[in-house]
Design an enzyme around this catalytic site. Structure first.
Site, PDB file in Angstrom:
ATOM      1  N   ASP A 112       0.822  -1.211   0.000  1.00 31.08           N
ATOM      2  CA  ASP A 112       0.000   0.000   0.000  1.00 31.08           C
ATOM      3  C   ASP A 112       0.859   1.265   0.000  1.00 31.08           C
ATOM      4  OD1 ASP A 112      -1.863  -1.957   0.374  1.00 31.08           O
ATOM      5  OD2 ASP A 112      -2.460  -1.354   2.394  1.00 31.08           O
ATOM      6  N   ASP A 204      -2.708   5.564  -2.497  1.00 30.71           N
ATOM      7  CA  ASP A 204      -2.049   4.401  -1.912  1.00 30.71           C
ATOM      8  C   ASP A 204      -1.376   3.687  -3.083  1.00 30.71           C
ATOM      9  OD1 ASP A 204      -3.215   5.035   0.515  1.00 30.71           O
ATOM     10  OD2 ASP A 204      -4.143   3.056   0.820  1.00 30.71           O
ATOM     11  N   HIS A 253      -7.816  -0.173  -3.410  1.00 30.74           N
ATOM     12  CA  HIS A 253      -6.703  -1.011  -3.893  1.00 30.74           C
ATOM     13  C   HIS A 253      -7.150  -1.914  -5.047  1.00 30.74           C
ATOM     14  CE1 HIS A 253      -5.016  -0.492   0.421  1.00 30.74           C
ATOM     15  NE2 HIS A 253      -4.908   0.614  -0.304  1.00 30.74           N
ATOM     16  N   ASP A 255      -5.500  -4.568  -6.268  1.00 31.79           N
ATOM     17  CA  ASP A 255      -4.862  -5.881  -6.410  1.00 31.79           C
ATOM     18  C   ASP A 255      -5.683  -7.086  -5.948  1.00 31.79           C
ATOM     19  OD1 ASP A 255      -4.478  -4.931  -3.841  1.00 31.79           O
ATOM     20  OD2 ASP A 255      -2.400  -5.603  -3.669  1.00 31.79           O
ATOM     21  N   CYS A 358      -0.758  -7.880  -0.949  1.00 30.32           N
ATOM     22  CA  CYS A 358      -0.739  -6.666  -0.112  1.00 30.32           C
ATOM     23  C   CYS A 358       0.449  -6.640   0.843  1.00 30.32           C
ATOM     24  CB  CYS A 358      -1.992  -6.584   0.759  1.00 30.32           C
ATOM     25  SG  CYS A 358      -3.542  -6.583  -0.110  1.00 30.32           S
TER      26      CYS A 358
HETATM   27  O1  DAV Z   1     -11.112  -6.996  -2.065  1.00 27.81           O
HETATM   28  O2  DAV Z   1     -11.326  -5.957  -0.280  1.00 27.81           O
HETATM   29  C1  DAV Z   1      -8.375  -5.851  -0.755  1.00 27.81           C
HETATM   30  C2  DAV Z   1      -7.086  -5.151  -0.964  1.00 27.81           C
HETATM   31  C3  DAV Z   1      -6.671  -4.517   0.298  1.00 27.81           C
HETATM   32  N1  DAV Z   1      -5.305  -4.046   0.246  1.00 27.81           N
HETATM   33  C4  DAV Z   1     -10.716  -6.162  -1.291  1.00 27.81           C
HETATM   34  C5  DAV Z   1      -9.455  -5.384  -1.602  1.00 27.81           C
END
Ligand code: DAV
Length: 375
Positions: A112, A204, A253, A255, A358
């Site tokens: 992040d 981020d 995010h 990813d 992540c």
């Molecule tokens: O699918 O909730 C998760 C990524 C968090 N860094 C989600 C995204």
């Protein structure tokens, strides 16, 4: 052949060195306004009650173990793993800035914060106040990489004053948990409204994915258009930074939504498909194949993410992928498409909001800067 220690151009070239974050001194974030789009509503009371305090010990111990499991698995596959130094400051301490008060949150999801593009480490400003000082945990490590020849850039940190947040953002549209199918198409995000405004640059690093000369970025609750424009201004003309959009009512995010896994191959979350016609055309015209993985199924706590952490994986190279050991459908899916799953017991980290992708930042992948698109 480049001998640079920091050199990583995409998400799939053979991985040689990686940073895994830490849960050292992790602190429960306050349920501040901008965190309400991120934390599941069923946990709001927990965050109201414990905000600013350490997380219960048993959660942290299990999360730490998950990160250590990942370290062991990666080392066994021949990857050099770096961990940040123990946190020397006191994250429980309330931080007072001219614009707000907060406490620290955590350091585990290094993806992040650090956007690594080639030999350059870009420190993201972060959008959430409780994460504004998380970069401190990585300073020793980045300094070491800098001394070894890497470039080190820091995005404008901004003020995170109240103008950065939309305090009128409707509560019913908060934390529409990302990934769970929604029937109502009239949610704020679909009308271009996010918890962050365009008052100043914010992003981020995890809202960007790298495919050589092309980098894809999504406007989300934590990344505004100014943030994307800043990254673009830094990386042009060597790289093209594309805006890409998904049918996601609560984007945070990219990813677990759109993750390239090899030359010409991208994972797309079936619950939040790509809705950028121009980007779909670019992928199609460049011969890319879109793969839709099955939903996550690991039994875990999800405080601030969807179950799609199952597709938040780390490629060791185009033939091997690190997957959570209980994500059986995902494991089967990878085998079916000819990619060997390397399993890790990681799900106890899920409650802190992140999956395997992540929790890592790939420092070095063996490979060169290439173009994978007919731009
Ligand atoms: O699918 O909730 C998760 C990524 C968090 N860094 C989600 C995204």
């Amino acid at each position: 052949m480049s001998k640079a220690i920091v050199s990583s151009f995409n998400e799939w070239d053979p991985l040689e060195e990686v940073i895994i974050g830490t849960l050292d001194k992790v602190t429960v974030p306050f349920l501040s306004h901008e965190m309400k789009v991120f934390i599941r509503k069923e946990y709001w009371d927990f965050y109201k009650k414990y905000g600013g305090q350490p997380y219960p010990k048993e959660f942290v111990e299990k999360g730490v173990k998950a990160l250590n499991n990942l370290e062991k698995v990666l080392e066994a596959e021949g990857v050099k793993v770096r961990r940040p130094e123990p946190v020397r400051f006191d994250p429980d301490k309330r931080v007072t800035t001219p614009h707000y008060e907060s406490t620290g949150f955590f350091n585990a999801d290094v993806r992040d914060i650090l956007l690594i593009v080639g030999d350059t480490i870009i420190e993201a400003p972060m959008a959430q106040r409780c994460r504004a000082f998380e970069y401190l945990g990585y300073q020793d490590l980045i300094l070491e990489y800098f001394k070894s020849g890497a470039k080190w850039l820091c995005a404008p940190k901004g003020s995170k004053s109240s103008e950065l947040y939309d305090y009128e953002y409707p509560e019913e549209d908060m934390a529409l948990f990302r990934g769970e199918p929604i029937s109502d198409t009239n949610v704020s995000v679909f009308n271009g409204r996010f918890i962050t405004t365009e008052h100043e640059i914010c992003f981020d690093a995890a809202d960007f994915v790298r495919c050589g000369r092309d980098i894809f970025a999504q406007r989300s609750h934590v990344t505004n258009q100014l943030g994307i424009d800043w990254v673009r201004s830094i990386l042009e003309p060597t790289y093209k930074v594309h805006n890409i959009k998904f049918r996601d009512p609560s984007p945070v995010h990219i990813d677990a939504t759109w993750l390239p896994i090899g030359e010409g191959k991208v994972l797309s979350c079936p619950d939040r498909v790509c809705i950028s016609e121009d980007m779909l055309a670019l992928f199609k015209n460049s011969g890319w194949e879109i793969f839709y993985p099955p939903p996550g199924e690991a039994k875990a706590e999800f405080h601030m993410s969807s179950r799609w952490l199952s597709m938040n994986i780390l490629m060791l190279d185009p033939e091997r992928v690190v997957v959570e050991k209980d994500e059986l459908a995902t494991i089967k899916f990878f085998k079916k498409i000819g990619i060997k799953p390397i399993l890790v017991d990681f799900k106890d980290h899920y409650m802190f909001g992140g999956g395997i992708h992540c929790a890592t930042a790939d420092v070095r992948r063996r490979g060169e800067l290439k173009s994978y698109f007919n731009n």
